[in-house]
Every structure is written in structure tokens, then in C-alpha cells.
Design an enzyme around this catalytic site. Structure first.
Site, PDB file in Angstrom:
ATOM      1  N   SER A  41      45.738  45.646  40.723  1.00 50.41           N
ATOM      2  CA  SER A  41      45.894  44.709  39.609  1.00 50.41           C
ATOM      3  C   SER A  41      46.864  45.190  38.533  1.00 50.41           C
ATOM      4  O   SER A  41      47.330  44.392  37.723  1.00 50.41           O
ATOM      5  CB  SER A  41      44.535  44.417  38.964  1.00 50.41           C
ATOM      6  OG  SER A  41      43.928  45.609  38.488  1.00 50.41           O
ATOM      7  N   ASP A 341      42.343  44.211  28.223  1.00 54.30           N
ATOM      8  CA  ASP A 341      41.005  43.682  28.493  1.00 54.30           C
ATOM      9  C   ASP A 341      39.965  44.753  28.788  1.00 54.30           C
ATOM     10  O   ASP A 341      38.890  44.463  29.283  1.00 54.30           O
ATOM     11  CB  ASP A 341      41.052  42.683  29.655  1.00 54.30           C
ATOM     12  CG  ASP A 341      41.578  43.324  30.951  1.00 54.30           C
ATOM     13  OD1 ASP A 341      41.771  44.555  30.981  1.00 54.30           O
ATOM     14  OD2 ASP A 341      41.803  42.574  31.924  1.00 54.30           O
ATOM     15  N   HIS A 344      42.926  46.947  31.849  1.00 52.43           N
ATOM     16  CA  HIS A 344      44.370  46.811  32.031  1.00 52.43           C
ATOM     17  C   HIS A 344      45.071  46.904  30.678  1.00 52.43           C
ATOM     18  O   HIS A 344      44.452  46.667  29.644  1.00 52.43           O
ATOM     19  CB  HIS A 344      44.687  45.481  32.710  1.00 52.43           C
ATOM     20  CG  HIS A 344      43.903  45.240  33.958  1.00 52.43           C
ATOM     21  ND1 HIS A 344      42.714  44.521  33.969  1.00 52.43           N
ATOM     22  CD2 HIS A 344      44.111  45.641  35.230  1.00 52.43           C
ATOM     23  CE1 HIS A 344      42.243  44.487  35.194  1.00 52.43           C
ATOM     24  NE2 HIS A 344      43.062  45.154  35.981  1.00 52.43           N
TER      25      HIS A 344
END
Length: 374
Positions: A41, A341, A344
Site C-alpha cells: 500500500s 492515517d 501511511h
């Protein structure tokens, strides 16, 4: 959906068509024919949207709010490291592999990274009695996707070798989720340390696969200082002040990341010795991120420990309410935060990291220095 032959209409088709008219001009400026990326991610720019059903909060605002003004599948408020590398190399933003259909969709390269990806396959974790939490599209699967795409882009072995030898490859960051699974399931760190050699060997084997296919320039990033990550700080918070360093980071977690990175660098040195003529660049995500954490004002950060987008609680991370869900909210100026968040980073942080591996000092040789020699 047949993953080997994606049939999804490209999410970025309209954006891509604008750039396709510039391909001849860009070709004159590019020092790499293509750019291919693998990972999780940290650099996924849309594959998760085409894989996960439902895709979850990443498909909702405020993800993507800063630059794109709408969610794109990037796990941040804006651009990622790969986007800034594309800009520097005069390459349009990469098409996510699961969003493309034809060779035209990938004329500048492709991004194979999928949110939640691991270096090891799911069978490895199941054998250790772990609940498998993440995507089955491990690094090995992503390498197989690349092999299939390479056959689409090149009609002969010689043409495919030429494409690979003139391309830039970014492998990762990958491996973090291999450790997150047991960490999040409260396995002892002594056990998780035994996973490190297997993770490193998987990364090394994939890099070797790319070399066999003709790759000459491969960037392999290390892990981040996970002891400074708000999600980790929330999950493993303790009243024992001795477990924290002077910047508020968990010592043991950062030491674990350093253990992984030391082993990774040793593996890359080994591969370099065995493959003269191939440039393997270690990208020091750990050192770069720690620099911003320890000297935030120098980089314009006002908060390097709390998440910008969250639902309150320590470090603005609520383990039950993710960014993007009802009850969460984003800070007014993400550029002043290191973490987006809780897991990340913000676009601003990724911009700095990209700069530091493109021009140094957190990659040796730096990507642009190597580019000039290419």
C-alpha cells in the site's frame, strides 16, 4: 476476474490519453524506457480498488483530497513516492496492472503493488498458525504478472530483454506486512525475528528473477522506523517510559526494522557481487523518515507522531474507526503532518522521501545519478 488477463476498464484512461499524445516528446527526455513498481500500500496507486470488494475507506474522501481531489486508490491524501519519481523521470503516472488491458495502457510501465501485499505467500503464514489478514497477491505473484506483461510488450526474447535492461524497477517497500500480521496478532518479537531471513530471501529471489529477465537497475527500499508509526504506537502503548526514545518512538520496534534492513542490505550486496553490470540501489526509507521525525521544523512538519486523519484517541488513531469512515476527520493542513492515517504517510512526506532517493542522500547511488550514467 481472471487476474492473468485483466478486463477492468482503466481507472486512469482519460488521464492516460492526455499523456499518450506526448509520448514522442517524452521519449526524448526519458533515460529509462519504462518504470515498473512492486510492493504494497505504500506505492499502490489503484490495484487495491480493482481487487478488494468492497474496497473500504481508501475509496472514500479524504483519501486523495490534496492533489487529485478525489480518491484514486492511493493510501494517502495525494501523490506517492512512485508518482514523484515519475514526474522526475518525465514519465506519466503508472497504470495499475489490474486497471489495464492492452500494451498501450502500459507503454511507460506498470505498477504491480497491491495494498496489503507480502513478500511471502499466504501458505507461509498459515503454516505458522496465523490468521491470514492480507491480499494473496504477494511479491512472487507480482513478479509473475510482470513476466506476463513483458510478453505482451515484447514479441521476442531479444525485445523483452531490451525492455527490461532499459527500465527502472522499484521493489517495495515490501516485507512490512509480513511482520504486521504476527505483530497485530500479538506474536512474540522473538518469533517474528525468525521470519526475517525468509522475507529477505523472498525479496532477493524476486530481484534475481528480474535480473534473469534482463533488469539492470533495481531500487530496493528498506522498512520504515515502525516504532514511530502512530498505529504501532497506539497498539503497543505502554506506561514504561524506558521503551520510548527521546522522540517518542518505540525503541524495540525501530530496532526490529533496523534488523530487517541490515539483512536486506547484506542480501543486496550478495546479489551485486554475483551480477556484475547490474545496479542494485538500496533506498533508505528508514533513515529518511527518521530524519524528518528528529528534525521536523527543518521540513515544515509540526506533528510527526500523530496521524492527520483519524478518529481521536492516542496519536489520533482509533483502532475501530479508520480514516474515511464516519467519526473520523482529517487535519486542515496535511503538509504539516508526517503520518496521514496512522499507517501511511502524507503526500508531503512521500515527496521528501522521493527527493532523497532521487537525488540523495538516502540512496547510493541516487536514482538520478544512476540515470545520468544509464
Amino acid at each position: 476476474m481472471d487476474i492473468s488477463k485483466p478486463s477492468v476498464i482503466p481507472l486512469f484512461l482519460a488521464f492516460f490519453l492526455v499523456f499518450s499524445n506526448l509520448s514522442l516528446t517524452l521519449a526524448e527526455d526519458r533515460c529509462y524506457s519504462h518504470f515498473f513498481a512492486f510492493g504494497d500500500s505504500i506505492i499502490d496507486n489503484g490495484n487495491w480498488l480493482h481487487y478488494a470488494r468492497p474496497p473500504g475507506p481508501v475509496a472514500l474522501l479524504p483519501y486523495g483530497e490534496t492533489f487529485f481531489k478525489h480518491p484514486t486508490g492511493r493510501f494517502s491524501n495525494g501523490r506517492l513516492i512512485i508518482d514523484f519519481i515519475c514526474e522526475a523521470l518525465h514519465i506519466p503516472y503508472l497504470t495499475p496492472y489490474l486497471a489495464g488491458n492492452t500494451s498501450e495502457d502500459f507503454q511507460f510501465g506498470a505498477n504491480f503493488a497491491v495494498g496489503g501485499a507480502t513478500a511471502l505467500n499466504q501458505a507461509y503464514f498459515k503454516k505458522r498458525g496465523l490468521q491470514v489478514m492480507f491480499t494473496p497477491y504477494s511479491l512472487g505473484t507480482q513478479i509473475r504478472w510482470f513476466e506476463k506483461l513483458l510478453k505482451l510488450l515484447g514479441s521476442s526474447d531479444a525485445e523483452r530483454k531490451e525492455i527490461a535492461s532499459t527500465s527502472l524497477f522499484l521493489m517495495g517497500e515490501i516485507g512490512g506486512n509480513d511482520y504486521n500480521q504476527p505483530f497485530f496478532q500479538n506474536r512474540p518479537i522473538e518469533e517474528i525475528r525468525t521470519y526475517v531471513p525468509d522475507v529477505i530471501n523472498a525479496i532477493g529471489a524476486s530481484a534475481n528473477d528480474l535480473i534473469k529477465l534482463g533488469a539492470k537497475t533495481i531500487v530496493v527500499p528498506g522498512n520504515f522506523p515502525i516504532g514511530c508509526v502512530p498505529g504501532f504506537l497506539t497498539l503497543f502503548q505502554t506506561n514504561n517510559s524506558s521503551e520510548y526514545d527521546q522522540y517518542g518512538c518505540l525503541r524495540w520496534a525501530n530496532e526490529f526494522a533496523e534488523y530487517h534492513n541490515t539483512a536486506l542490505k547484506a542480501k543486496l550486496r550478495q546479489l551485486s557481487e554475483r551480477n556484475p553490470g547490474v545496479t542494485l540501489i538500496y533506498a533508505d526509507y528508514y533513515g529518511a523518515t527518521l530524519e524528518y521525525t528528529e528534525n521536523p521544523a527543518k521540513y515544515g512538519f509540526e506533528d510527526v507522531i500523530d496521524a492527520c486523519c483519524g478518529a481521536g484517541g492516542p496519536y489520533n488513531v482509533n483502532l475501530m474507526i479508520n480514516c474515511g469512515l464516519n467519526g473520523s476527520h482529517a487535519c486542515p493542513d496535511p503538509a504539516k503532518y508526517l503520518s496521514w492515517d496512522g499507517l501511511h504517510l502524507t503526500e508531503q512526506a512521500y515527496k521528501y522521501i522521493a527527493h532523497d532517493i532521487l537525488e540523495g542522500p538516502y540512496a547510493d547511488p541516487s536514482i538520478l545519478a544512476q540515470c545520468k550514467c544509464h
